[in-house]
Design an enzyme around this catalytic site. Structure first.
Site, mmCIF file in Angstrom:
data_model
loop_
_atom_site.group_PDB
_atom_site.id
_atom_site.type_symbol
_atom_site.label_atom_id
_atom_site.label_comp_id
_atom_site.label_asym_id
_atom_site.label_seq_id
_atom_site.Cartn_x
_atom_site.Cartn_y
_atom_site.Cartn_z
ATOM 1 N N ILE A 88 -0.790 -1.948 -5.781
ATOM 2 C CA ILE A 88 -1.498 -2.612 -6.871
ATOM 3 C C ILE A 88 -1.208 -1.960 -8.228
ATOM 4 O O ILE A 88 -1.320 -2.603 -9.257
ATOM 5 C CB ILE A 88 -3.021 -2.609 -6.567
ATOM 6 C CG1 ILE A 88 -3.827 -3.479 -7.518
ATOM 7 C CG2 ILE A 88 -3.584 -1.196 -6.535
ATOM 8 C CD1 ILE A 88 -4.166 -4.799 -6.897
ATOM 9 N N GLY A 128 0.852 -1.201 0.000
ATOM 10 C CA GLY A 128 0.000 0.000 0.000
ATOM 11 C C GLY A 128 0.878 1.238 0.000
ATOM 12 O O GLY A 128 0.523 2.269 0.554
ATOM 13 N N TYR A 182 -15.904 -0.350 7.153
ATOM 14 C CA TYR A 182 -14.476 -0.121 7.403
ATOM 15 C C TYR A 182 -14.164 -0.347 8.883
ATOM 16 O O TYR A 182 -13.220 -1.058 9.233
ATOM 17 C CB TYR A 182 -14.146 1.313 6.986
ATOM 18 C CG TYR A 182 -12.763 1.797 7.328
ATOM 19 C CD1 TYR A 182 -11.655 1.349 6.634
ATOM 20 C CD2 TYR A 182 -12.579 2.743 8.333
ATOM 21 C CE1 TYR A 182 -10.386 1.820 6.941
ATOM 22 C CE2 TYR A 182 -11.312 3.222 8.641
ATOM 23 C CZ TYR A 182 -10.222 2.755 7.943
ATOM 24 O OH TYR A 182 -8.975 3.228 8.248
ATOM 25 N N ASP A 215 -0.579 -7.455 -5.689
ATOM 26 C CA ASP A 215 -1.949 -7.506 -5.185
ATOM 27 C C ASP A 215 -1.889 -8.342 -3.909
ATOM 28 O O ASP A 215 -1.580 -9.528 -3.945
ATOM 29 C CB ASP A 215 -2.850 -8.176 -6.238
ATOM 30 C CG ASP A 215 -4.292 -8.284 -5.750
ATOM 31 O OD1 ASP A 215 -4.556 -7.971 -4.565
ATOM 32 O OD2 ASP A 215 -5.143 -8.687 -6.562
#
Ligand code: SER
Length: 318
Positions: A35, A8, A144, A50
């Site tokens: 990604i 990330g 979330y 990924d």
């Protein structure tokens, strides 16, 4: 020597951690992964990954002899409400994949130290909202937040059951200028600077007195690295540590900006994100982090506002 993988790395926290960790451990020892096809911030070493592909993740950890992983890939609160199943899938299965890789490496005598971010979103409407304690009722209302609470339980489980050295912070809203806002409820406090510097009125999606816990990026990065550097015996919390910086409302932030940019105006048009914000704490008691590994925030509202006004690229989309 540490070999560090940041998953990330193109996101808000990742982009800043890559630089901070490269300065500390050397560019060759920090691998940025995300990604997308390329690094969004010019990381010296970048791989496309990924995190839902566990086999490839495991290969990368082995090939690069990784010793620490920062797993930051997730959908945030507002985006998560647009795509609840995708948010659950990415946030939970991504975490499970890295926990499993860490468990296997540990069992093979090659333990990994893992960082995973939780959030104030893990709290909910029945959590005490002021000076929210480390241990409190947690009934998150957003997908979330539900994924963060479940993730905290998984982290504690993998530590207790398998000895995985996983460490975590419940980040407040993080304010920064390097990346554009990324679909969070607290991101109004970034977008407002972009509007102010363009000379535009800011239309805020929260109500004026919605006080939320926030932190400026340099403090958030320092907290992350301090927690990861702490000796094992100092890390008593294996779910996620409460972490506080400063709390403020949109009205207070707008007043501070107007103090520096006279004429700045704000209007309030609350939408569904107000419901999310209303279920979150106003302020956080982070005394356990202070006790256990010496956490101390440094940056207050005036410094944050001055620094943001100096650095935000008003031309960037927000
Ligand atoms: N800042 C995040 C959000 O607003 C919370 O972790 O979604």
């Amino acid at each position: 020597m540490e070999r560090i993988l940041i998953i990330g790395a193109n996101g808000q926290i990742g982009s800043e951690l890559v630089d901070a960790l490269a300065a500390r451990h050397g560019e060759r020892n920090v691998i940025a992964a995300d990604i997308g096809a390329a690094s969004a911030h010019g990381a010296a070493r970048y791989v496309q990954l990924d995190v839902l592909d566990r086999a490839r993740l495991a290969r990368l950890v082995d090939d690069e002899a990784v010793t620490q992983v920062y797993h930051l890939a997730a959908l945030l609160s507002a985006t998560g409400e647009q795509m609840p199943l995708k948010a659950w899938h990415l946030n939970m299965d991504g975490l499970l994949n890295i926990l499993e890789v860490a468990r296997e490496r540990g069992e093979a005598g090659r333990p990994l130290r893992l960082f995973w971010p939780s959030s104030i979103a893990a709290f909910g409407p029945h959590t005490p909202a002021d000076a929210t304690p480390q241990h409190a009722v947690m009934d998150p209302a957003s997908i979330y937040g539900i994924s963060k609470l479940a993730g905290e339980r998984l982290c504690e489980y993998y530590f207790a059951r398998y000895g995985v050295d996983v460490r975590s912070l419940r980040y407040p809203g993080i304010i920064s200028y390097k990346s554009p806002p990324g679909g969070g409820t607290t991101d109004y406090a970034i977008a407002i600077f972009h509007a102010a510097l363009r000379g535009e009125r800011y239309d805020c999606f929260l109500c004026p007195d919605t006080t939320l816990p926030m932190i400026y990026m340099p403090d958030a990065i320092r907290a992350t690295i301090e927690l990861m550097d702490a000796p094992m015996e100092r890390v008593a919390i294996r779910s996620s540590y409460n972490l506080a910086g400063i709390s403020f409302s949109p009205r207070e932030l707008a007043a501070a900006i107007a103090g520096a940019l006279p004429g700045f105006r704000i209007a309030y048009h609350p939408d569904g994100r107000q419901d999310i914000a209303a279920s979150w704490p106003h302020s956080i008691d982070d005394s356990q982090a202070r006790r256990d590994w010496g956490w101390q925030p440094r940056i207050g509202l005036a410094q944050l506002v001055g620094d943001m006004l100096e650095h935000v690229d008003a031309g960037a989309t927000a």
